[in-house]
Design a protein around this motif. Structure first.
Motif, PDB file in Angstrom:
ATOM      1  N   LYS A 242      65.012  33.150  69.192  1.00  0.00           N
ATOM      2  CA  LYS A 242      64.479  31.990  68.609  1.00  0.00           C
ATOM      3  C   LYS A 242      63.474  32.488  67.582  1.00  0.00           C
ATOM      4  O   LYS A 242      62.698  33.428  67.748  1.00  0.00           O
ATOM      5  CB  LYS A 242      64.017  31.096  69.571  1.00  0.00           C
ATOM      6  N   ASN A 243      63.730  32.050  66.334  1.00  0.00           N
ATOM      7  CA  ASN A 243      62.996  32.440  65.049  1.00  0.00           C
ATOM      8  C   ASN A 243      62.523  31.229  64.382  1.00  0.00           C
ATOM      9  O   ASN A 243      63.405  30.751  63.708  1.00  0.00           O
ATOM     10  CB  ASN A 243      63.494  33.563  64.381  1.00  0.00           C
ATOM     11  N   ASN A 244      61.248  30.782  64.193  1.00  0.00           N
ATOM     12  CA  ASN A 244      60.661  29.826  63.493  1.00  0.00           C
ATOM     13  C   ASN A 244      60.117  30.248  62.149  1.00  0.00           C
ATOM     14  O   ASN A 244      58.951  29.959  62.097  1.00  0.00           O
ATOM     15  CB  ASN A 244      59.846  28.972  64.243  1.00  0.00           C
ATOM     16  N   ALA A 245      61.009  30.692  61.148  1.00  0.00           N
ATOM     17  CA  ALA A 245      60.570  31.187  60.082  1.00  0.00           C
ATOM     18  C   ALA A 245      60.110  30.288  59.246  1.00  0.00           C
ATOM     19  O   ALA A 245      59.239  30.516  58.403  1.00  0.00           O
ATOM     20  CB  ALA A 245      61.730  31.925  59.338  1.00  0.00           C
TER      21      ALA A 245
ATOM     22  N   ALA B  74      57.981  28.161  59.984  1.00  0.00           N
ATOM     23  CA  ALA B  74      56.557  27.658  60.300  1.00  0.00           C
ATOM     24  C   ALA B  74      55.643  28.759  59.050  1.00  0.00           C
ATOM     25  O   ALA B  74      54.475  28.387  58.999  1.00  0.00           O
ATOM     26  CB  ALA B  74      56.213  28.143  61.842  1.00  0.00           C
ATOM     27  N   ASN B  75      56.232  29.630  58.675  1.00  0.00           N
ATOM     28  CA  ASN B  75      55.353  30.667  57.948  1.00  0.00           C
ATOM     29  C   ASN B  75      55.759  30.966  56.429  1.00  0.00           C
ATOM     30  O   ASN B  75      55.030  31.627  55.543  1.00  0.00           O
ATOM     31  CB  ASN B  75      54.898  31.845  58.554  1.00  0.00           C
ATOM     32  N   THR B  76      56.937  30.553  56.023  1.00  0.00           N
ATOM     33  CA  THR B  76      57.564  30.929  54.876  1.00  0.00           C
ATOM     34  C   THR B  76      58.385  29.821  54.301  1.00  0.00           C
ATOM     35  O   THR B  76      58.829  28.929  54.906  1.00  0.00           O
ATOM     36  CB  THR B  76      58.567  32.201  54.924  1.00  0.00           C
TER      37      THR B  76
ATOM     38  N   SER C  96      62.074  32.327  49.575  1.00  0.00           N
ATOM     39  CA  SER C  96      61.381  33.630  49.778  1.00  0.00           C
ATOM     40  C   SER C  96      62.311  34.480  50.870  1.00  0.00           C
ATOM     41  O   SER C  96      62.307  35.545  50.743  1.00  0.00           O
ATOM     42  CB  SER C  96      59.983  33.374  50.385  1.00  0.00           C
ATOM     43  N   ARG C  97      62.814  33.874  51.521  1.00  0.00           N
ATOM     44  CA  ARG C  97      63.855  34.208  52.842  1.00  0.00           C
ATOM     45  C   ARG C  97      64.959  34.639  52.281  1.00  0.00           C
ATOM     46  O   ARG C  97      65.790  35.093  53.025  1.00  0.00           O
ATOM     47  CB  ARG C  97      63.662  33.618  54.115  1.00  0.00           C
TER      48      ARG C  97
ATOM     49  N   MET D 131      66.191  35.506  48.999  1.00  0.00           N
ATOM     50  CA  MET D 131      66.444  35.867  47.524  1.00  0.00           C
ATOM     51  C   MET D 131      67.565  36.746  47.264  1.00  0.00           C
ATOM     52  O   MET D 131      68.248  36.753  46.231  1.00  0.00           O
ATOM     53  CB  MET D 131      65.195  36.852  47.344  1.00  0.00           C
TER      54      MET D 131
ATOM     55  N   HIS E  36      60.385  31.622  44.125  1.00  0.00           N
ATOM     56  CA  HIS E  36      59.600  32.764  44.754  1.00  0.00           C
ATOM     57  C   HIS E  36      59.247  34.068  43.973  1.00  0.00           C
ATOM     58  O   HIS E  36      58.463  34.551  44.009  1.00  0.00           O
ATOM     59  CB  HIS E  36      60.381  33.156  46.270  1.00  0.00           C
TER      60      HIS E  36
ATOM     61  N   SER F 140      56.027  36.571  42.902  1.00  0.00           N
ATOM     62  CA  SER F 140      56.003  37.715  43.863  1.00  0.00           C
ATOM     63  C   SER F 140      56.140  38.841  42.898  1.00  0.00           C
ATOM     64  O   SER F 140      55.670  39.974  43.520  1.00  0.00           O
ATOM     65  CB  SER F 140      57.605  37.638  44.441  1.00  0.00           C
TER      66      SER F 140
ATOM     67  N   GLN G 295      52.512  39.965  42.655  1.00  0.00           N
ATOM     68  CA  GLN G 295      51.898  40.638  43.939  1.00  0.00           C
ATOM     69  C   GLN G 295      52.423  42.118  43.894  1.00  0.00           C
ATOM     70  O   GLN G 295      51.721  42.917  44.297  1.00  0.00           O
ATOM     71  CB  GLN G 295      52.320  39.679  44.876  1.00  0.00           C
TER      72      GLN G 295
ATOM     73  N   TYR H  51      56.375  37.138  71.038  1.00  0.00           N
ATOM     74  CA  TYR H  51      56.777  36.263  70.147  1.00  0.00           C
ATOM     75  C   TYR H  51      57.278  35.008  70.896  1.00  0.00           C
ATOM     76  O   TYR H  51      58.222  35.023  71.755  1.00  0.00           O
ATOM     77  CB  TYR H  51      58.296  37.026  69.441  1.00  0.00           C
TER      78      TYR H  51
ATOM     79  N   ASN I 281      58.090  30.991  70.904  1.00  0.00           N
ATOM     80  CA  ASN I 281      58.714  30.071  70.277  1.00  0.00           C
ATOM     81  C   ASN I 281      59.121  30.476  68.760  1.00  0.00           C
ATOM     82  O   ASN I 281      58.913  29.447  67.786  1.00  0.00           O
ATOM     83  CB  ASN I 281      58.040  28.545  70.533  1.00  0.00           C
ATOM     84  N   GLY I 282      59.483  31.528  68.378  1.00  0.00           N
ATOM     85  CA  GLY I 282      59.821  31.960  67.180  1.00  0.00           C
ATOM     86  C   GLY I 282      58.648  32.153  66.345  1.00  0.00           C
ATOM     87  O   GLY I 282      58.793  32.475  65.052  1.00  0.00           O
TER      88      GLY I 282
ATOM     89  N   ARG J 126      47.147  29.118  65.255  1.00  0.00           N
ATOM     90  CA  ARG J 126      46.901  30.137  63.818  1.00  0.00           C
ATOM     91  C   ARG J 126      45.749  30.930  63.991  1.00  0.00           C
ATOM     92  O   ARG J 126      44.692  30.359  64.955  1.00  0.00           O
ATOM     93  CB  ARG J 126      46.607  29.157  62.732  1.00  0.00           C
TER      94      ARG J 126
ATOM     95  N   GLU K 256      59.744  36.414  73.776  1.00  0.00           N
ATOM     96  CA  GLU K 256      60.407  37.560  73.233  1.00  0.00           C
ATOM     97  C   GLU K 256      59.507  38.557  72.955  1.00  0.00           C
ATOM     98  O   GLU K 256      58.320  38.506  72.428  1.00  0.00           O
ATOM     99  CB  GLU K 256      61.272  37.393  72.432  1.00  0.00           C
TER     100      GLU K 256
ATOM    101  N   LYS L  92      60.490  38.969  57.871  1.00  0.00           N
ATOM    102  CA  LYS L  92      61.941  39.135  57.864  1.00  0.00           C
ATOM    103  C   LYS L  92      62.461  40.417  57.789  1.00  0.00           C
ATOM    104  O   LYS L  92      63.488  40.810  58.106  1.00  0.00           O
ATOM    105  CB  LYS L  92      62.488  38.138  57.015  1.00  0.00           C
TER     106      LYS L  92
ATOM    107  N   ASN M 219      57.226  39.692  49.861  1.00  0.00           N
ATOM    108  CA  ASN M 219      55.981  38.816  49.580  1.00  0.00           C
ATOM    109  C   ASN M 219      56.351  37.378  50.072  1.00  0.00           C
ATOM    110  O   ASN M 219      56.146  36.377  49.407  1.00  0.00           O
ATOM    111  CB  ASN M 219      55.799  39.093  48.184  1.00  0.00           C
ATOM    112  N   THR M 220      56.969  37.141  51.465  1.00  0.00           N
ATOM    113  CA  THR M 220      57.192  36.088  51.827  1.00  0.00           C
ATOM    114  C   THR M 220      55.755  35.432  52.479  1.00  0.00           C
ATOM    115  O   THR M 220      55.826  34.224  52.336  1.00  0.00           O
ATOM    116  CB  THR M 220      58.085  35.802  52.861  1.00  0.00           C
TER     117      THR M 220
ATOM    118  N   VAL N  33      50.212  34.534  57.453  1.00  0.00           N
ATOM    119  CA  VAL N  33      49.982  33.300  58.008  1.00  0.00           C
ATOM    120  C   VAL N  33      49.976  33.475  59.635  1.00  0.00           C
ATOM    121  O   VAL N  33      49.096  32.803  60.363  1.00  0.00           O
ATOM    122  CB  VAL N  33      51.443  32.217  58.038  1.00  0.00           C
ATOM    123  N   GLU N  34      50.749  34.410  60.298  1.00  0.00           N
ATOM    124  CA  GLU N  34      50.765  34.753  61.417  1.00  0.00           C
ATOM    125  C   GLU N  34      49.557  35.740  62.044  1.00  0.00           C
ATOM    126  O   GLU N  34      49.228  35.956  63.321  1.00  0.00           O
ATOM    127  CB  GLU N  34      51.929  35.466  61.973  1.00  0.00           C
TER     128      GLU N  34
END
Lengths: 279, 247
Positions: free
Chosen positions: A97-100, A102-104, A108-109, A111, A233, A237, A240, B69, B71-72, B79, B100, B171, B217-218, B223-224
């Motif tokens: 389970k990956n809740n990407a 939530a933070n991106t 950006s994921r 590209m 993005h 980017s 940066q 990790y 819930n993803g 935070r 995980e 990622k 650069n995402t 954030v985490e």
């Protein structure tokens, strides 16, 4: 060590990604400004556009720039593929389970996927127009209808020195077209004048084609949507990656990048939409 | 509250591993996430089953030992906190929680939720220090004037606890936030400038060798990050490296 560091390290790969990417952003601006001429219609506008196309394919300075652009596209794509493969290898086993989200942001994921689609578009686009401009043996040359004063409309080719060659003379064999654009005196075998490749007509015919014009228009507009996400993005980017992050300017770079990502692809998309639906 | 847990179980480094379901009841919302796992393990122990292995040490949010990790997300949905500071009040009765280990080639799983993060130590050993003889000739702390702004930024970078949430969230499993914090904390101070060139070259080289990915650069890491390490550090390292590699 320092030299290999500038070529092989993960950071260096990102420098090149950023530099080629930003150069391609500049290319987009130039390409857009040229293409926006297609939004004007009529013989005059067509001539201006074809003169511009002539300049862009013959000027030595532009030629150098175009080679830098081809190189940037290829390098950006290959570097991107190499980075993507390395990045995939860095996590051989993914999460259940990956809740990407939530933070991106989505762009950006993705590209690499967006970039691949853009590359497919670039190849298609070059086959559609660039290859005809460079290789089409029967490329149309710009003509204009003029009333010679006797009330009869006559077709003339417009030549690069600003004069007119009657179409009749080519049809009756007095002149013949060689090397795709050159008017030759048929008997003497001497070059007489040079015509303009009618890229304007090629473009309009392409998007107004009864068989595929609609599909082409939709696909071109969709390709610009993909480009928009990539730029959304990518623009910020790149700064940066080059280390250009300063709290005083970050807001400006970010906002300019987002505006760029929306405005430039939108203007590009307007061209086929205008030609197909309005012209 | 009652919860359904889906936990990664893996006997050892070579085991394939799989998700296993557990039900846990009477969880207090005031428990920390690790305390909830303690309760689960006590229950498993009583039943004669193998308890779930997970990393922890100070349980005060400053050691960087706990991972997970949840819930993803690294360190779960809250935070600016580590897993030990994540409270069960962030979840609702009846929730299903996925737990995980941090995933990266450079963070191999040792057992269950425990991963080997010594790749971070090796990056530090490649340059995350200053070579000063401190035995008997210690300088006065105020002898070298340092701009307040730089001192603050350096200190902010130094708050990185090396937990690896940045790698877990990225990622690309990139360690850029960690390495850039460690580069920055020295690069911003005169004491660190002496070895700045070799430091950034060596640490980045080690980072690549350990198999971490590159930075897209995402911004997931920032954030985490339980310590709020800024992406500015990554840009600073990009600058430092660019200058160093041209010297």
């Amino acid at each position: 060590m320092a030299k290999s560091a500038l070529l092989k390290s993960s950071l260096a790969k990102k420098y090149w990604m950023a530099l080629t990417g930003l150069f391609l952003c500049l290319f987009l601006v130039g390409h857009l400004l040229g293409n926006l001429q297609l939004l004007a219609s009529g013989d005059e506008a067509a001539l201006h556009f074809n003169e511009y196309a002539f300049f862009m394919t013959t000027n030595p300075g532009v030629k150098i720039l175009s080679y830098v652009t081809y190189f940037s596209i290829l390098f950006h794509a290959i570097d991107g593929i190499v980075l993507t493969i390395q990045n995939r290898k860095a996590r051989p086993k993914g999460y259940v389970k990956n809740n990407a989200a939530a933070n991106t942001i989505w762009a950006s994921r993705n590209m690499a996927v967006l970039g691949t689609l853009i590359l497919v578009f670039i190849v298609t686009h070059m086959v559609n127009f660039w290859s005809r401009m460079h290789f089409d043996e029967n490329i149309p040359l710009q003509t204009v209808s003029i009333d010679a004063g006797d009330g009869i409309q006559q077709e003339f080719y417009i030549t690069t020195d600003g004069s007119y060659v009657p179409k009749k003379q080519v049809e009756d064999g007095t002149l013949e077209i060689r090397n795709r654009t050159d008017f030759y005196d048929a008997r003497a075998g001497v070059k007489y004048k040079e015509g303009y490749k009618d890229l304007y007509k090629i473009t309009v015919d392409f998007f107004k084609n009864p068989d595929y014009g609609l599909i082409a228009t939709i696909l071109y507009a969709l390709a610009m949507l993909v480009l928009a996400f990539h730029l959304y993005h990518g623009f910020g980017s790149a700064f940066q990656s080059m280390g250009l992050n300063n709290p005083s300017y970050n807001g400006l770079i970010k906002n300019f990048g987002k505006a760029f990502a929306i405005v430039v692809p939108l203007m590009f998309a307007l061209i086929p939409l205008y030609i197909h639906f309005i012209l | 509250m009652n919860l359904k847990l889906k936990i990664w179980r893996q006997k050892d480094a070579r085991d394939q591993g799989r998700m296993v379901d557990y039900n846990i009841s009477d969880v207090s919302p005031d428990m920390s996430f690790l305390e909830m796992l303690d309760v689960l393990n006590e229950d498993l122990n009583n039943k004669g089953e193998d308890p779930v292995a997970f990393d922890h040490d100070c349980r005060e949010g400053i050691c960087g030992m706990c991972s997970l990790y949840i819930n993803g997300e690294a360190h779960g949905p809250d935070r600016g906190v580590t897993t030990c500071q994540l409270h069960m009040r962030k979840f609702k009765d009846g929730d299903t929680i996925y737990i995980e280990p941090f995933r990266a080639k450079a963070f191999p799983v040792i057992k269950d939720l425990v991963v080997d993060r010594t790749s971070f130590d090796r990056i530090q050993q490649a340059g995350g220090f200053i070579s000063v003889n401190t035995s008997g000739n210690t300088q006065d702390a105020n002898a070298i004037p340092i701009k307040k702004h730089n001192a603050d930024l350096s200190f902010d970078a130094a708050t990185c606890i090396g937990c690896g949430a940045c790698v877990a969230s990225c990622k690309n499993a990139s360690a850029m936030l960690f390495v850039s914090a460690k580069v920055s904390q020295f690069a911003l101070l005169p004491q660190g400038r002496v070895e700045a060139t070799e430091r950034v070259l060596n640490m980045v080289k080690k980072m690549d060798e350990e198999g971490f990915g590159a930075c897209t650069n995402t911004g997931a890491c920032e954030v985490e990050c339980p310590k709020g390490i800024s992406l500015e550090n990554i840009a600073r390292m990009n600058r430092e490296y660019l200058v160093a590699s041209m010297k």
